[in-house]
Design an enzyme around this catalytic site. Sequence first.
Site, PDB file in Angstrom:
ATOM      1  N   GLY A 251       0.777  -1.235   0.000  1.00  0.00           N
ATOM      2  CA  GLY A 251       0.000   0.000   0.000  1.00  0.00           C
ATOM      3  C   GLY A 251       0.804   1.278   0.000  1.00  0.00           C
ATOM      4  O   GLY A 251       0.243   2.364   0.084  1.00  0.00           O
TER       5      GLY A 251
ATOM      6  N   GLU B 129       4.491  -6.275   1.558  1.00  0.00           N
ATOM      7  CA  GLU B 129       4.035  -6.687   0.223  1.00  0.00           C
ATOM      8  C   GLU B 129       3.847  -5.496  -0.723  1.00  0.00           C
ATOM      9  O   GLU B 129       2.738  -5.226  -1.169  1.00  0.00           O
ATOM     10  CB  GLU B 129       2.703  -7.424   0.367  1.00  0.00           C
ATOM     11  CG  GLU B 129       2.806  -8.687   1.170  1.00  0.00           C
ATOM     12  CD  GLU B 129       1.458  -9.294   1.534  1.00  0.00           C
ATOM     13  OE1 GLU B 129       1.413 -10.485   1.835  1.00  0.00           O
ATOM     14  OE2 GLU B 129       0.442  -8.554   1.514  1.00  0.00           O
ATOM     15  N   PRO B 130       4.911  -4.788  -1.048  1.00  0.00           N
ATOM     16  CA  PRO B 130       4.739  -3.665  -1.966  1.00  0.00           C
ATOM     17  C   PRO B 130       4.520  -4.133  -3.407  1.00  0.00           C
ATOM     18  O   PRO B 130       5.215  -5.036  -3.877  1.00  0.00           O
ATOM     19  CB  PRO B 130       6.089  -2.929  -1.857  1.00  0.00           C
ATOM     20  CG  PRO B 130       7.068  -4.005  -1.505  1.00  0.00           C
ATOM     21  CD  PRO B 130       6.317  -5.009  -0.675  1.00  0.00           C
TER      22      PRO B 130
ATOM     23  N   ARG C 182       2.683  -1.613  -6.085  1.00  0.00           N
ATOM     24  CA  ARG C 182       2.758  -0.327  -6.776  1.00  0.00           C
ATOM     25  C   ARG C 182       4.117   0.358  -6.588  1.00  0.00           C
ATOM     26  O   ARG C 182       4.679   0.906  -7.537  1.00  0.00           O
ATOM     27  CB  ARG C 182       1.648   0.573  -6.218  1.00  0.00           C
ATOM     28  CG  ARG C 182       1.530   1.911  -6.891  1.00  0.00           C
ATOM     29  CD  ARG C 182       0.579   2.832  -6.103  1.00  0.00           C
ATOM     30  NE  ARG C 182      -0.486   2.133  -5.444  1.00  0.00           N
ATOM     31  CZ  ARG C 182      -1.741   2.060  -5.887  1.00  0.00           C
ATOM     32  NH1 ARG C 182      -2.076   2.676  -6.996  1.00  0.00           N
ATOM     33  NH2 ARG C 182      -2.657   1.384  -5.213  1.00  0.00           N
TER      34      ARG C 182
ATOM     35  N   ARG D  72      -7.912   3.387 -14.114  1.00  0.00           N
ATOM     36  CA  ARG D  72      -7.783   3.979 -12.778  1.00  0.00           C
ATOM     37  C   ARG D  72      -8.379   5.383 -12.684  1.00  0.00           C
ATOM     38  O   ARG D  72      -8.908   5.767 -11.658  1.00  0.00           O
ATOM     39  CB  ARG D  72      -6.317   3.966 -12.328  1.00  0.00           C
ATOM     40  CG  ARG D  72      -5.756   2.545 -12.197  1.00  0.00           C
ATOM     41  CD  ARG D  72      -4.418   2.500 -11.474  1.00  0.00           C
ATOM     42  NE  ARG D  72      -4.567   2.852 -10.071  1.00  0.00           N
ATOM     43  CZ  ARG D  72      -4.281   4.022  -9.560  1.00  0.00           C
ATOM     44  NH1 ARG D  72      -3.791   4.984 -10.328  1.00  0.00           N
ATOM     45  NH2 ARG D  72      -4.465   4.265  -8.281  1.00  0.00           N
TER      46      ARG D  72
ATOM     47  N   TYR E 269     -11.133   5.411  -9.994  1.00  0.00           N
ATOM     48  CA  TYR E 269     -10.745   5.993  -8.702  1.00  0.00           C
ATOM     49  C   TYR E 269     -10.557   7.508  -8.765  1.00  0.00           C
ATOM     50  O   TYR E 269     -10.035   8.088  -7.816  1.00  0.00           O
ATOM     51  CB  TYR E 269      -9.405   5.420  -8.214  1.00  0.00           C
ATOM     52  CG  TYR E 269      -9.272   3.929  -8.263  1.00  0.00           C
ATOM     53  CD1 TYR E 269     -10.093   3.104  -7.505  1.00  0.00           C
ATOM     54  CD2 TYR E 269      -8.295   3.330  -9.061  1.00  0.00           C
ATOM     55  CE1 TYR E 269      -9.935   1.731  -7.543  1.00  0.00           C
ATOM     56  CE2 TYR E 269      -8.139   1.959  -9.097  1.00  0.00           C
ATOM     57  CZ  TYR E 269      -8.968   1.167  -8.342  1.00  0.00           C
ATOM     58  OH  TYR E 269      -8.812  -0.180  -8.373  1.00  0.00           O
TER      59      TYR E 269
ATOM     60  N   CYS F 228     -16.239   4.185 -26.420  1.00  0.00           N
ATOM     61  CA  CYS F 228     -17.562   4.755 -26.596  1.00  0.00           C
ATOM     62  C   CYS F 228     -18.158   5.066 -25.228  1.00  0.00           C
ATOM     63  O   CYS F 228     -19.093   4.401 -24.785  1.00  0.00           O
ATOM     64  CB  CYS F 228     -18.409   3.750 -27.354  1.00  0.00           C
ATOM     65  SG  CYS F 228     -19.539   4.575 -28.415  1.00  0.00           S
ATOM     66  N   GLU F 229     -17.560   6.019 -24.552  1.00  0.00           N
ATOM     67  CA  GLU F 229     -18.001   6.352 -23.210  1.00  0.00           C
ATOM     68  C   GLU F 229     -17.380   7.693 -22.830  1.00  0.00           C
ATOM     69  O   GLU F 229     -16.168   7.861 -22.953  1.00  0.00           O
ATOM     70  CB  GLU F 229     -17.523   5.248 -22.265  1.00  0.00           C
ATOM     71  CG  GLU F 229     -17.855   5.523 -20.848  1.00  0.00           C
ATOM     72  CD  GLU F 229     -18.155   4.250 -20.050  1.00  0.00           C
ATOM     73  OE1 GLU F 229     -18.519   3.215 -20.642  1.00  0.00           O
ATOM     74  OE2 GLU F 229     -18.031   4.325 -18.833  1.00  0.00           O
TER      75      GLU F 229
HETATM   76  N1  LLP Z   1      -0.973  -6.973  -0.097  1.00  0.00           N
HETATM   77  C1  LLP Z   1      -2.304  -7.113  -0.089  1.00  0.00           C
HETATM   78  C2  LLP Z   1      -2.914  -8.073   0.817  1.00  0.00           C
HETATM   79  C3  LLP Z   1      -3.107  -6.341  -0.935  1.00  0.00           C
HETATM   80  O1  LLP Z   1      -4.427  -6.487  -0.908  1.00  0.00           O
HETATM   81  C4  LLP Z   1      -2.485  -5.436  -1.823  1.00  0.00           C
HETATM   82  C5  LLP Z   1      -3.283  -4.620  -2.736  1.00  0.00           C
HETATM   83  C6  LLP Z   1      -1.098  -5.324  -1.798  1.00  0.00           C
HETATM   84  C7  LLP Z   1      -0.365  -6.106  -0.919  1.00  0.00           C
HETATM   85  C8  LLP Z   1      -0.332  -4.404  -2.722  1.00  0.00           C
HETATM   86  O2  LLP Z   1      -0.678  -3.086  -2.580  1.00  0.00           O
HETATM   87  P1  LLP Z   1       0.210  -1.950  -3.295  1.00  0.00           P
HETATM   88  O3  LLP Z   1       1.547  -1.919  -2.603  1.00  0.00           O
HETATM   89  O4  LLP Z   1       0.369  -2.340  -4.730  1.00  0.00           O
HETATM   90  O5  LLP Z   1      -0.585  -0.711  -3.138  1.00  0.00           O
HETATM   91  N2  LLP Z   1      -6.415  -1.489  -8.074  1.00  0.00           N
HETATM   92  C9  LLP Z   1      -6.085  -0.513  -7.048  1.00  0.00           C
HETATM   93  C10 LLP Z   1      -5.229  -1.102  -5.965  1.00  0.00           C
HETATM   94  C11 LLP Z   1      -5.836  -2.310  -5.326  1.00  0.00           C
HETATM   95  C12 LLP Z   1      -4.887  -2.907  -4.341  1.00  0.00           C
HETATM   96  C13 LLP Z   1      -5.413  -4.166  -3.786  1.00  0.00           C
HETATM   97  N3  LLP Z   1      -4.538  -4.771  -2.865  1.00  0.00           N
HETATM   98  C14 LLP Z   1      -5.376   0.662  -7.716  1.00  0.00           C
HETATM   99  O6  LLP Z   1      -5.252   0.664  -8.923  1.00  0.00           O
HETATM  100  O7  LLP Z   1      -5.006   1.614  -7.043  1.00  0.00           O
END
Ligand code: LLP
Length: 463
Positions: A278, A320-321, A323, A360, A364, A391-392
């Site tokens: 996150g 768990e990175p 992004r 996105r 979002y 088409c949106e």
């Molecule tokens: N670990 C778990 C349990 C998660 O649910 C997620 C993301 C991550 C790690 C990785 O998160 P990150 O570091 O990538 O932020 N589609 C959305 C993001 C959904 C994330 C879901 N879980 C977006 O485009 O912002």
Amino acid sequence: MSRSAHPAGPRHADVLPEGHYAAPAEDLNALDPKVWAHTVARDADGVVTVGGLPVTQLAEEYGTPAYVLDEADFRDRARAWRTAFGADADVFYAGKAFLSRAVVRWLDEEGLNLDVCSGGELATALAAGMSAERIAFHGNNKSPEEIERAVRAGVGRIVLDSFQEIVRVAHIAQTLGKRQRVQIRITVGVEAHTHEFIATAHEDQKFGIPLAGGQAAEAVRRALQLDGLEVIGIHSHIGSQIFDMSGFEVAAHRVVGLLKDVRDEHGVELPEIDLGGGLGIAYTSDDDPREPHEIAKALTEIVTRECEAARLATPRISVEPGRAIVGPTAFTLYEVGTVKPLDGLRTYVSVDGGMSDNIRTALYDAEYSVALVSRASDAEPMLVRVVGKHCESGDIVVKDAFLPGDLAPGDLIAVPATGAYCRSMASNYNHALRPPVVSVRDGAARVIVRRETEEDLLRLDVG
Ligand code: LLP
């Protein structure tokens, strides 16, 4: 986020609601290193290059739209996370952000582990030769087939997400004559958002087992009794695109509180905690993400302090990175098709992709930057909205940005920081063909995910 109108008075400035639009950079040809991959630069002719290759050449060879991924940058960021956390912690790259076999091999070589959350991601990881012990399997509704596959493969951990799943995984493991290492995912009652931190009872969501009301403690109680499971720890993921560490602080405090309760009740010190992913990245110059070493230091200190207070041995930490590793490493390269000035409003720039390659913005309200990359320009900035060809009318890629006023059809523009959750969330809306992912490194490019073809589309249409 604070914004202001461009002081030089861009076209349409008279209609800009005050304080609403981002000011263009002093020089629209400048590429803010915060939002662009490490090797991105503009050459003497004004053409943007990545990994030593001009985008004009990439567009010619691979077509547009295309995701262009800087392999050296990906490896640098993966390594920075690995180094920051050191040998006493584990970094699991979250494959949902973007996964392909090449990426799995890079992770493997850089010493990272992998978080998968579906049978498809697991299959990709295994196909690329990732050792199963280094894989964590997530998901709030894993099918029995997925669980069986993961247990048979010997994944290092399954993250349990419900009471039913505790029983299900234990049963499958036992039937296979195995004892599966598991973590229990809990919701700690905090929700973290970009630029804000809200302490709420965020148990109201589908993931995890609430700490509140003793449910998480009950989950541990049940899991400890089952022969098919080896409970190795507690998992917490508080949200996405987070800049403020205080959410992690509260989460660590509550997770350690549960470890202490477990120790007091069962005499067992669970050896691991996972604080999820996150961590935020810069999509625009307004965003200021933290460096991995700062994050590692902050998280390690929080957990150590909490454990000392609870008189617990510090557990092994994992994160768990997704992004934060892949997001900044790629940009989407588009060709401009039409430029449509709407008097007194803004100019609509239509590109050859759209919400099918980046959902996105529509989903979002995400903010992105954009730059003209096939040439430099000194023309006056104009306020644009970059839209796709779907088409949106909600098919918006970049809601508000400034591009040079002489932008014309045939120009290439690029949207940076699209490495995470763009290709992985791409769709075939309007039967769009999903773009390729082209990785570049040291003057060489290769396709790691090829462009879809009409045959690909028709393959699933059985007539
Ligand atoms: N670990 C778990 C349990 C998660 O649910 C997620 C993301 C991550 C790690 C990785 O998160 P990150 O570091 O990538 O932020 N589609 C959305 C993001 C959904 C994330 C879901 N879980 C977006 O485009 O912002």
